[in-house]
Design a protein around this motif. Structure first.
Motif, PDB file in Angstrom:
ATOM      1  N   PHE A  70      33.759  20.153 -37.392  1.00 47.04           N
ATOM      2  CA  PHE A  70      34.546  19.688 -36.255  1.00 47.04           C
ATOM      3  C   PHE A  70      34.915  20.848 -35.324  1.00 47.04           C
ATOM      4  O   PHE A  70      34.926  20.703 -34.107  1.00 47.04           O
ATOM      5  CB  PHE A  70      35.802  18.965 -36.727  1.00 47.04           C
ATOM      6  CG  PHE A  70      36.566  18.362 -35.588  1.00 47.04           C
ATOM      7  CD1 PHE A  70      36.068  17.269 -34.910  1.00 47.04           C
ATOM      8  CD2 PHE A  70      37.766  18.910 -35.159  1.00 47.04           C
ATOM      9  CE1 PHE A  70      36.744  16.734 -33.833  1.00 47.04           C
ATOM     10  CE2 PHE A  70      38.454  18.378 -34.085  1.00 47.04           C
ATOM     11  CZ  PHE A  70      37.944  17.279 -33.421  1.00 47.04           C
ATOM     12  N   MET A  74      34.044  20.357 -31.630  1.00 44.65           N
ATOM     13  CA  MET A  74      35.135  20.128 -30.680  1.00 44.65           C
ATOM     14  C   MET A  74      35.226  21.240 -29.644  1.00 44.65           C
ATOM     15  O   MET A  74      35.458  20.959 -28.470  1.00 44.65           O
ATOM     16  CB  MET A  74      36.456  19.989 -31.431  1.00 44.65           C
ATOM     17  CG  MET A  74      37.540  19.337 -30.610  1.00 44.65           C
ATOM     18  SD  MET A  74      38.614  20.556 -29.925  1.00 44.65           S
ATOM     19  CE  MET A  74      40.064  20.259 -30.866  1.00 44.65           C
ATOM     20  N   TRP A 130      32.453  20.488 -27.216  1.00 45.14           N
ATOM     21  CA  TRP A 130      32.754  19.253 -26.480  1.00 45.14           C
ATOM     22  C   TRP A 130      33.858  19.498 -25.446  1.00 45.14           C
ATOM     23  O   TRP A 130      33.801  19.024 -24.319  1.00 45.14           O
ATOM     24  CB  TRP A 130      33.176  18.184 -27.493  1.00 45.14           C
ATOM     25  CG  TRP A 130      33.677  16.914 -26.871  1.00 45.14           C
ATOM     26  CD1 TRP A 130      32.919  15.857 -26.488  1.00 45.14           C
ATOM     27  CD2 TRP A 130      35.034  16.576 -26.577  1.00 45.14           C
ATOM     28  NE1 TRP A 130      33.710  14.875 -25.979  1.00 45.14           N
ATOM     29  CE2 TRP A 130      35.016  15.285 -26.006  1.00 45.14           C
ATOM     30  CE3 TRP A 130      36.252  17.230 -26.733  1.00 45.14           C
ATOM     31  CZ2 TRP A 130      36.182  14.641 -25.600  1.00 45.14           C
ATOM     32  CZ3 TRP A 130      37.413  16.588 -26.332  1.00 45.14           C
ATOM     33  CH2 TRP A 130      37.362  15.314 -25.767  1.00 45.14           C
ATOM     34  N   TYR A 131      34.868  20.253 -25.846  1.00 46.78           N
ATOM     35  CA  TYR A 131      36.038  20.444 -24.993  1.00 46.78           C
ATOM     36  C   TYR A 131      35.698  21.253 -23.738  1.00 46.78           C
ATOM     37  O   TYR A 131      36.027  20.886 -22.624  1.00 46.78           O
ATOM     38  CB  TYR A 131      37.144  21.158 -25.781  1.00 46.78           C
ATOM     39  CG  TYR A 131      38.526  20.704 -25.411  1.00 46.78           C
ATOM     40  CD1 TYR A 131      39.354  20.099 -26.344  1.00 46.78           C
ATOM     41  CD2 TYR A 131      39.020  20.886 -24.131  1.00 46.78           C
ATOM     42  CE1 TYR A 131      40.610  19.662 -26.007  1.00 46.78           C
ATOM     43  CE2 TYR A 131      40.277  20.449 -23.783  1.00 46.78           C
ATOM     44  CZ  TYR A 131      41.070  19.844 -24.726  1.00 46.78           C
ATOM     45  OH  TYR A 131      42.316  19.409 -24.397  1.00 46.78           O
ATOM     46  N   LEU A 173      38.681   9.966 -49.679  1.00 51.33           N
ATOM     47  CA  LEU A 173      39.341   8.796 -50.250  1.00 51.33           C
ATOM     48  C   LEU A 173      39.017   8.647 -51.738  1.00 51.33           C
ATOM     49  O   LEU A 173      39.853   8.215 -52.529  1.00 51.33           O
ATOM     50  CB  LEU A 173      38.930   7.538 -49.483  1.00 51.33           C
ATOM     51  CG  LEU A 173      39.419   7.503 -48.032  1.00 51.33           C
ATOM     52  CD1 LEU A 173      38.951   6.246 -47.342  1.00 51.33           C
ATOM     53  CD2 LEU A 173      40.940   7.602 -47.952  1.00 51.33           C
ATOM     54  N   LEU A 227      40.611  11.951 -53.891  1.00 50.16           N
ATOM     55  CA  LEU A 227      41.980  12.389 -53.647  1.00 50.16           C
ATOM     56  C   LEU A 227      42.841  12.204 -54.893  1.00 50.16           C
ATOM     57  O   LEU A 227      43.650  13.055 -55.241  1.00 50.16           O
ATOM     58  CB  LEU A 227      42.572  11.608 -52.466  1.00 50.16           C
ATOM     59  CG  LEU A 227      43.924  12.083 -51.943  1.00 50.16           C
ATOM     60  CD1 LEU A 227      43.807  13.493 -51.406  1.00 50.16           C
ATOM     61  CD2 LEU A 227      44.417  11.169 -50.840  1.00 50.16           C
ATOM     62  N   TYR A 284      47.039  19.928 -66.592  1.00 48.41           N
ATOM     63  CA  TYR A 284      48.270  19.244 -66.952  1.00 48.41           C
ATOM     64  C   TYR A 284      48.187  17.717 -66.842  1.00 48.41           C
ATOM     65  O   TYR A 284      48.579  16.988 -67.743  1.00 48.41           O
ATOM     66  CB  TYR A 284      49.378  19.828 -66.080  1.00 48.41           C
ATOM     67  CG  TYR A 284      50.493  18.897 -65.713  1.00 48.41           C
ATOM     68  CD1 TYR A 284      51.602  18.794 -66.539  1.00 48.41           C
ATOM     69  CD2 TYR A 284      50.437  18.146 -64.553  1.00 48.41           C
ATOM     70  CE1 TYR A 284      52.635  17.954 -66.203  1.00 48.41           C
ATOM     71  CE2 TYR A 284      51.457  17.309 -64.214  1.00 48.41           C
ATOM     72  CZ  TYR A 284      52.557  17.202 -65.040  1.00 48.41           C
ATOM     73  OH  TYR A 284      53.574  16.363 -64.717  1.00 48.41           O
ATOM     74  N   GLN A 312      46.309  15.961 -69.673  1.00 51.25           N
ATOM     75  CA  GLN A 312      47.041  15.888 -70.936  1.00 51.25           C
ATOM     76  C   GLN A 312      47.889  14.633 -70.987  1.00 51.25           C
ATOM     77  O   GLN A 312      48.015  13.991 -72.019  1.00 51.25           O
ATOM     78  CB  GLN A 312      47.942  17.106 -71.076  1.00 51.25           C
ATOM     79  CG  GLN A 312      47.194  18.336 -71.483  1.00 51.25           C
ATOM     80  CD  GLN A 312      48.125  19.479 -71.781  1.00 51.25           C
ATOM     81  OE1 GLN A 312      49.294  19.428 -71.421  1.00 51.25           O
ATOM     82  NE2 GLN A 312      47.623  20.487 -72.435  1.00 51.25           N
ATOM     83  N   HIS A 313      48.456  14.298 -69.836  1.00 50.01           N
ATOM     84  CA  HIS A 313      49.279  13.105 -69.760  1.00 50.01           C
ATOM     85  C   HIS A 313      48.501  11.872 -70.159  1.00 50.01           C
ATOM     86  O   HIS A 313      49.004  10.970 -70.789  1.00 50.01           O
ATOM     87  CB  HIS A 313      49.792  12.929 -68.323  1.00 50.01           C
ATOM     88  CG  HIS A 313      51.221  13.299 -68.176  1.00 50.01           C
ATOM     89  ND1 HIS A 313      52.206  12.615 -68.818  1.00 50.01           N
ATOM     90  CD2 HIS A 313      51.816  14.283 -67.491  1.00 50.01           C
ATOM     91  CE1 HIS A 313      53.366  13.180 -68.512  1.00 50.01           C
ATOM     92  NE2 HIS A 313      53.153  14.199 -67.712  1.00 50.01           N
ATOM     93  N   ASN A 321      44.140  17.414 -76.869  1.00 46.23           N
ATOM     94  CA  ASN A 321      44.865  18.633 -76.503  1.00 46.23           C
ATOM     95  C   ASN A 321      45.324  19.385 -77.740  1.00 46.23           C
ATOM     96  O   ASN A 321      46.422  19.883 -77.830  1.00 46.23           O
ATOM     97  CB  ASN A 321      46.037  18.326 -75.577  1.00 46.23           C
ATOM     98  CG  ASN A 321      46.985  17.333 -76.187  1.00 46.23           C
ATOM     99  OD1 ASN A 321      46.700  16.808 -77.259  1.00 46.23           O
ATOM    100  ND2 ASN A 321      48.103  17.087 -75.535  1.00 46.23           N
ATOM    101  N   HIS A 330      46.691  23.063 -77.494  1.00 46.99           N
ATOM    102  CA  HIS A 330      47.846  23.412 -76.669  1.00 46.99           C
ATOM    103  C   HIS A 330      48.525  24.689 -77.134  1.00 46.99           C
ATOM    104  O   HIS A 330      48.834  24.843 -78.291  1.00 46.99           O
ATOM    105  CB  HIS A 330      48.876  22.283 -76.661  1.00 46.99           C
ATOM    106  CG  HIS A 330      50.021  22.603 -75.756  1.00 46.99           C
ATOM    107  ND1 HIS A 330      49.917  22.491 -74.399  1.00 46.99           N
ATOM    108  CD2 HIS A 330      51.232  23.086 -76.008  1.00 46.99           C
ATOM    109  CE1 HIS A 330      51.051  22.864 -73.862  1.00 46.99           C
ATOM    110  NE2 HIS A 330      51.868  23.241 -74.805  1.00 46.99           N
TER     111      HIS A 330
END
Lengths: 460, 175
Positions: A317, A321, A324-325, A359, A362, A448, A451-452, A457, A460
């Motif tokens: 970009f 840009m 383009w600008y 998307l 994330l 981390y 592990q949840h 684990n 540890h």
């Protein structure tokens, strides 16, 4: 130790055979004379009910200048122009696929060297995977070398500045803009530089790989030595990669230039390299060949894929840009042509390379689910192939572009070569870099969040 | 009638604290709170706390920010007063979109970051002039404190905590 299965080897050979066959067909079916090209054009016009103003946009293309200056009728000039583009198409198809796999293997090497320089703890269990992928660098480099020599012998016309009379003030093809760049853009310089890049990358890769295998004995002196070599690789790589992108990609549009082009090319190859590392790792882990790799390692690779996808978008970009600008004609033509003639790939790759990965990857939990990473990875790889396609094709085949047998065969051939090079190299040595002082840290690496969710684990 | 009584067990090492938390959880006692001078990795997991949803709110705030930026640029530049400024194509939002991207980006980050921080303050009940809820000032320096409510099992709890390497065990009436 991993066994390179007969099935996979067969697949690699079939891919290469199909690729060779298709490439042969695409070279055979390219028009050999101007008359053949005119026939094809006539057919195209019929199919489109009398054309769609393509000729007008072609008049803007830089390569048209030389032919248009003859005072021939516009139709003839257009036909000859299109004829050259059709002749370029099989070459470009191979070139895009080859450069994609060369860049990916090279950037895996650069990432690997950077991991060594950073003394990173998490990635040691992936070292042998990355080393195996870089084996492909040797294989593609051979084809690149052949391509460089063939191009220097004028067997193709991908680089307009290599055309006849471009540097000769008496010739009708004389191009004063390119002539002013002759100190860089000259055939001996281009050829020698290309060979030097390949020699540096392959040489350092070969030494580093050999020493890394030797390091299985736990010698710490070798570790220091590998660190120094990796520093040397990273530094020379940064210089040669920029120059490579000017020579092999930006040189296709010799009237156009962009300052951040080298980093942009780097970004596109780097995302692809991380993605391919993740895909190969996931595959090998599913075959039980990487007992020490856990979901946290996959998570880290996916984080890199995500981060560098955003980085690529930033550079893409930033380049677009700014041009383009300000809208300066000599810079804008580059994007006008891409926007008019390559709208779908040009805009589609932003979806594949930015919106989709952002998307998809994330969410922290999704980043450690292998099939999800594979899904995102395939989108990223397709997107970055398209990116390279849009960098190269407009300058070589212009409006005569398409995705047909030639383009697909190029990908199949180099994908087959990649599979063969990678897995045969991985099968050759211990899949764990057991002499590395950071191996234990890498083995017990746990993120981390995972592990949840209850990944094993016990460390540890 | 000892419903408001709690036990404060003090530790001076985070490893010992972690083992103690696991032991107390193992004996099926509820841990009301643990006070530590710094983040102890894995403590939330040992206590069985649910993961935070702060990141999800940040994502939603970010989308809000993007929407605000789209509306702002569209309303001011295209709908309200579409001037020709240096030849920029203000015919529709899409034709001038690249010029708006920096604003889209910044407002997305701005909304995501600030609203998430404010959410964090509200959920954690932190504000200026708030009275500190610290049971023992040493927990801000070098001690760790585990608070367990007492339900007629004071002796049993004390005996259990004594085996976990606590340096001090106090039974406290909470207000």
């Amino acid at each position: 130790m991993y066994q390179f299965s007969g099935k996979l080897k067969m697949l690699a050979i079939i891919l290469m055979a199909l690729g060779l066959l298709g490439t042969g067909i695409s070279f055979m079916s390219a028009p050999k004379t101007l008359e053949e090209a005119k026939e094809i054009l006539a057919k195209q016009n019929d199919a489109h009910h009398g054309g769609h103003g393509e000729a007008a946009s072609h008049g803007e293309a830089k390569e048209a200048h030389a032919t248009a200056a003859h005072g021939e009728s516009h139709d003839d000039a257009h036909a000859e122009h299109a004829f050259h583009q059709m002749q370029n198409r099989p070459w470009s198809a191979v070139f895009v696929a080859m450069l994609f796999f060369l860049g990916v293997s090279l950037l895996v090497m650069a990432f690997y060297a950077a991991q060594r320089v950073a003394q990173s703890g998490w990635s040691v269990v992936l070292f042998r995977v990355m080393e195996a992928i870089t084996n492909n660098l040797h294989f593609v480099s051979i084809f690149m070398l052949v391509f460089i020599i063939a191009t220097a012998m004028h067997m193709n016309h991908l680089f307009p500045w290599m055309g006849e009379g471009v540097f000769d003030p008496k010739s009708p093809n004389y191009d004063p803009i390119v002539d002013a760049k002759a100190w860089w853009m000259n055939l001996p310089g281009w050829t020698i530089r290309g060979i030097v890049y390949l020699a540096i990358w392959n040489g350092l890769r070969f030494i580093i790989r050999r020493k890394s295998i030797e390091q299985d004995n736990g010698d710490l002196k070798l570790h220091k030595n590998l660190y120094n070599l990796s520093v040397a690789f990273v530094v020379t790589f940064m210089v040669t990669e920029s120059m490579m992108s000017w020579d092999w990609i930006m040189g296709i549009d010799p009237h156009w230039f962009s300052t951040l082009f080298g980093w942009y090319v780097l970004a596109t190859f780097l995302v692809s390299a991380l993605t391919i590392t993740a895909l190969v790792t996931i595959y090998l882990r599913s075959k039980g060949a990487l007992p020490l790799v856990n979901d946290s390692h996959i998570h880290d690779l996916a984080k890199f894929m995500f981060g560098f996808s955003v980085f690529w978008t930033y550079l893409w970009f930033a380049q677009f840009m700014l041009i383009w600008y300000a809208d300066m004609p000599e810079e804008t033509t580059y994007f006008v042509q891409r926007f008019n003639e390559y709208k779908l790939p040009f805009l589609g790759m932003v979806v594949l390379n930015f919106i989709f990965p952002v998307l998809l990857l994330l969410n922290s939990d999704f980043k450690s689910i292998p099939w999800f990473v594979v899904l995102g990875g395939i989108a990223i790889l397709i997107g970055h192939y398209v990116d390279l396609f849009v960098m190269i094709m407009p300058g070589t085949v212009g409006g005569q572009w398409g995705f047909g047998i030639g383009e697909l065969s190029g990908i199949l051939f180099f994908a087959g070569l990649f599979i063969y090079a990678t897995f045969s190299a991985f099968a050759r040595v211990n899949p764990v870099a057991k002499g590395n002082p950071f191996l234990h840290e890498s083995e017990t690496f746990h993120y981390y969040n995972i592990q949840h969710r209850g990944e094993d684990n016990s460390h540890h | 009638m000892s419903t408001n009584k709690v036990i404060h067990a003090l530790y001076n090492d985070d490893d010992i604290l972690m083992d103690a938390v696991k032991k107390v959880k193992g004996a099926h006692h509820h841990i009301e709170e643990v006070y530590t001078p710094f983040p102890v990795h894995g403590l939330d997991q040992a206590m069985g706390l649910a993961p935070t949803r702060l990141a999800i709110t940040a994502f939603l705030y970010g989308i809000t920010g993007t929407a605000v930026a789209v509306w702002l640029t569209w309303y001011t530049m295209i709908a309200d007063w579409p001037q020709d400024i240096g030849g920029k194509p203000n015919f529709s939002w899409a034709t001038n979109m690249p010029a708006f991207v920096p604003i889209l980006f910044e407002l997305t980050v701005f909304f995501a970051a600030h609203l998430m921080v404010i959410t964090f303050y509200m959920r954690s009940r932190i504000w200026p002039f708030k009275e500190a809820e610290n049971p023992d000032p040493r927990t801000t320096d070098d001690h760790f404190l585990m608070e367990i409510p007492v339900h007629d099992n004071e002796e049993e709890l004390k005996a259990l905590l004594e085996t976990t390497g606590a340096v001090e065990i106090n039974v406290v009436d909470k207000h």
